[in-house]
Write a protein that holds these residues in place. Structure first.
Motif, PDB file in Angstrom:
ATOM      1  N   THR A  13     -12.737 -57.135  26.320  1.00  0.00           N
ATOM      2  CA  THR A  13     -13.892 -56.638  27.089  1.00  0.00           C
ATOM      3  C   THR A  13     -15.165 -57.132  26.393  1.00  0.00           C
ATOM      4  OG1 THR A  13     -14.203 -54.598  25.838  1.00  0.00           O
ATOM      5  CG2 THR A  13     -12.627 -54.512  27.675  1.00  0.00           C
ATOM      6  N   ASN A  14     -16.290 -57.035  27.130  1.00  0.00           N
ATOM      7  CA  ASN A  14     -17.564 -57.515  26.570  1.00  0.00           C
ATOM      8  C   ASN A  14     -17.866 -56.837  25.234  1.00  0.00           C
ATOM      9  OD1 ASN A  14     -17.777 -58.897  28.953  1.00  0.00           O
ATOM     10  ND2 ASN A  14     -19.195 -57.445  29.909  1.00  0.00           N
ATOM     11  N   LEU A  15     -17.788 -55.495  25.235  1.00  0.00           N
ATOM     12  CA  LEU A  15     -18.165 -54.757  24.029  1.00  0.00           C
ATOM     13  C   LEU A  15     -17.236 -55.089  22.861  1.00  0.00           C
ATOM     14  CD1 LEU A  15     -20.167 -52.656  22.925  1.00  0.00           C
ATOM     15  CD2 LEU A  15     -18.442 -50.904  23.416  1.00  0.00           C
ATOM     16  N   GLN A  16     -15.952 -55.216  23.150  1.00  0.00           N
ATOM     17  CA  GLN A  16     -14.997 -55.524  22.072  1.00  0.00           C
ATOM     18  C   GLN A  16     -15.289 -56.905  21.487  1.00  0.00           C
ATOM     19  OE1 GLN A  16     -11.443 -55.027  24.378  1.00  0.00           O
ATOM     20  NE2 GLN A  16     -11.235 -52.868  23.856  1.00  0.00           N
ATOM     21  N   GLN A  17     -15.500 -57.888  22.359  1.00  0.00           N
ATOM     22  CA  GLN A  17     -15.724 -59.254  21.875  1.00  0.00           C
ATOM     23  C   GLN A  17     -17.052 -59.354  21.118  1.00  0.00           C
ATOM     24  OE1 GLN A  17     -15.348 -61.098  25.766  1.00  0.00           O
ATOM     25  NE2 GLN A  17     -13.379 -62.012  25.231  1.00  0.00           N
TER      26      GLN A  17
END
Ligand SMILES: C[S@@+](CC[C@H](N)C(=O)[O-])C[C@H]1O[C@@H](n2cnc3c(N)ncnc32)[C@H](O)[C@@H]1O
Length: 273
Positions: free
Chosen positions: A113-117
């Motif tokens: 996901t965006n936040l994880q990456q």
């Protein structure tokens, strides 16, 4: 067949990777073979990739896995170090790097996901050894609006990295912007199908110098950059000029800008088709 693809196929546990990844792995990881380095992979799944990395890099490499699923701890019996935690939690990363020190290779094959990456990237850059690489996988999720990825959006990983492209250009004094931590650490960013690769090289990075050889021979040159007298003519020929712009034809700057925008719009159309 690529050595690393053989290591993938012969792994005693299963792993899932896209087929174009192996050439990229081999090109950017070859130089780490048989070295005392640390590789960290986020996302263990069934554990197959941990064995692939070890068989490819050799016994001197320390292989660390990070996973949300506590069951992944079972892979410690094969000699891997496993940390259970959430890659989207900055506190997890602080603790992780405090315990492990700097690393050489980071493979992000976690939740995508965006936040994880983005959290993983931003918490890790300063913890990479000189010459290290950060490889973010499955970046096609930046363009997926299903399976909960909610993209494209301005906060997709790919859009986020375009801000870092600007940071690299701050090394050129013509841009007149102060270098920040990222300008001083990220040598280059490479984009592939579904992988973004960050090359870390702090030693090389300072303001770029402009070189001019044989200056005495040719001290000056005539720069034709903005001498394009034909823009308005071509513009009219292509029938772009509306009555409104015809009446303002003397405003060459404005006309040239509209001309430029139309040409670039045509190319953009080709990209977005
Ligand atoms: C695609 S699998 C990993 C595959 C593995 N690298 C392989 O080659 O087969 C993704 C893994 O990431 C883990 N994961 C998902 N979100 C995570 C998060 N926020 N932090 C850490 N691990 C996460 C999942 O539990 C899953 O095991």
């Amino acid at each position: 067949m690529k050595k690393i693809l053989k290591n993938f196929k012969s792994s005693p546990h299963s792993s899932i990777k896209w087929d174009n990844y192996f050439e990229i792995y081999e090109n950017c990881l070859n130089r780490f073979i048989n070295k005392n380095i640390t590789l960290v992979e986020i996302g263990i799944g069934n554990g197959g990739s941990l064995f692939m990395w070890r068989n490819f890099l050799g016994k001197k490499a320390k292989i660390i896995g990070i996973e949300l699923n506590p069951e992944a701890k079972k892979f410690e019996k094969y000699g891997f170090k496993i940390f259970i935690g959430d890659q989207s939690d900055p506190a997890f990363w602080k603790d992780f790097y405090n315990k492990n020190g700097k690393i050489d290779i980071l493979i992000d094959d976690g939740g995508h996901t965006n936040l994880q990456q983005i959290t993983t990237l931003m918490e890790s850059v300063e913890n990479m050894n000189n010459g290290g690489v950060i490889l973010i996988e499955d970046t096609h999720t930046s363009f997926m609006n299903y399976k909960g990825f909610k993209n494209p959006s301005k906060n997709s990983l790919i859009n986020f990295t375009t801000n870092i492209i600007e940071n690299l250009h701050r090394r050129n004094p013509m841009v007149k912007k102060r270098m920040n931590d990222l300008s001083k650490k990220i040598y280059s960013i490479e984009y592939f199908d579904s992988i973004v690769l960050f090359n870390i090289n702090k030693k090389k990075l300072s303001y770029s110098k402009n070189l001019h050889n044989n200056k005495k021979l040719n001290p000056h040159f005539i720069d034709y950059r903005f001498k394009r007298p034909n823009a308005i003519k071509e513009y009219s020929q292509e029938n772009f000029v509306t009555g409104f712009f015809k009446s303002k034809i003397s405003k060459k700057g404005l006309i040239n800008r509209v001309y430029e925008n139309n040409i670039i719009k045509k190319y953009l159309k080709k990209i977005k088709k």
